[in-house]
Scaffold this motif. Sequence first.
Motif, PDB file in Angstrom:
ATOM      1  N   VAL A 134       0.843  -1.191   0.000  1.00  0.00           N
ATOM      2  CA  VAL A 134       0.000   0.000   0.000  1.00  0.00           C
ATOM      3  C   VAL A 134       0.881   1.245   0.000  1.00  0.00           C
ATOM      4  N   LYS A 135       0.259   2.391  -0.200  1.00  0.00           N
ATOM      5  CA  LYS A 135       0.970   3.668  -0.111  1.00  0.00           C
ATOM      6  C   LYS A 135       0.187   4.569   0.815  1.00  0.00           C
ATOM      7  N   GLY A 136       0.896   5.418   1.534  1.00  0.00           N
ATOM      8  CA  GLY A 136       0.210   6.339   2.422  1.00  0.00           C
ATOM      9  C   GLY A 136       1.167   7.303   3.068  1.00  0.00           C
ATOM     10  N   TYR A 137       0.597   8.166   3.894  1.00  0.00           N
ATOM     11  CA  TYR A 137       1.415   9.086   4.672  1.00  0.00           C
ATOM     12  C   TYR A 137       0.651   9.493   5.912  1.00  0.00           C
ATOM     13  N   LYS A 161       4.266  13.174   6.074  1.00  0.00           N
ATOM     14  CA  LYS A 161       3.825  14.041   4.988  1.00  0.00           C
ATOM     15  C   LYS A 161       4.663  13.847   3.728  1.00  0.00           C
ATOM     16  N   GLY A 162       5.032  12.620   3.451  1.00  0.00           N
ATOM     17  CA  GLY A 162       5.811  12.325   2.255  1.00  0.00           C
ATOM     18  C   GLY A 162       7.279  12.627   2.451  1.00  0.00           C
ATOM     19  N   ASP A 182       4.297  12.366  -2.139  1.00  0.00           N
ATOM     20  CA  ASP A 182       3.291  12.441  -1.079  1.00  0.00           C
ATOM     21  C   ASP A 182       3.036  11.096  -0.414  1.00  0.00           C
ATOM     22  N   PHE A 183       2.936  10.054  -1.206  1.00  0.00           N
ATOM     23  CA  PHE A 183       2.588   8.741  -0.664  1.00  0.00           C
ATOM     24  C   PHE A 183       3.808   7.844  -0.641  1.00  0.00           C
ATOM     25  N   LEU A 184       4.113   7.328   0.538  1.00  0.00           N
ATOM     26  CA  LEU A 184       5.279   6.472   0.715  1.00  0.00           C
ATOM     27  C   LEU A 184       4.858   5.010   0.704  1.00  0.00           C
ATOM     28  N   PRO A 185       5.717   4.110   0.220  1.00  0.00           N
ATOM     29  CA  PRO A 185       5.368   2.688   0.202  1.00  0.00           C
ATOM     30  C   PRO A 185       5.319   2.125   1.614  1.00  0.00           C
ATOM     31  N   LYS A 186       4.275   1.359   1.874  1.00  0.00           N
ATOM     32  CA  LYS A 186       4.080   0.681   3.157  1.00  0.00           C
ATOM     33  C   LYS A 186       3.587  -0.730   2.864  1.00  0.00           C
ATOM     34  N   LYS A 194       0.730  -3.554   4.387  1.00  0.00           N
ATOM     35  CA  LYS A 194      -0.412  -3.766   5.279  1.00  0.00           C
ATOM     36  C   LYS A 194      -0.545  -5.259   5.534  1.00  0.00           C
TER      37      LYS A 194
END
Length: 113
Positions: free
Chosen positions: A33-36, A40-41, A54-58, A60
Amino acid sequence: MKKLEAIIKPFKLDDVKQALVDIGIRGMTVSEVKGYGRQKGQSELYRGREYHIDFLPKVKIEVVVTDDKVEEAVRQILLVANTGQIGDGKIFLSDIEDAIRIRTEESGNDALN
């Protein structure tokens, strides 16, 4: 039963998986997933230009566990996924009403083993 969702840094996946296997949790679902959040990126330099991502790899991880395993599973994830840096992730817990194994039609805790 509880559903445990953990959003973690990708390089911590193998450590978290092994920690959960070590306490008897055999199955899990993993999604890229991607998120922040507070991060904040991040800014990166590419060919002399700065880009803001803006969205960093994560990663889940979703696991349904019996009530007696919840605390231990959370403790293990907190222990091995922690780097002490912003962006280590979050753990979410929610109640699960029932689980049914499709192949055998077992339900409840029996469906988890």
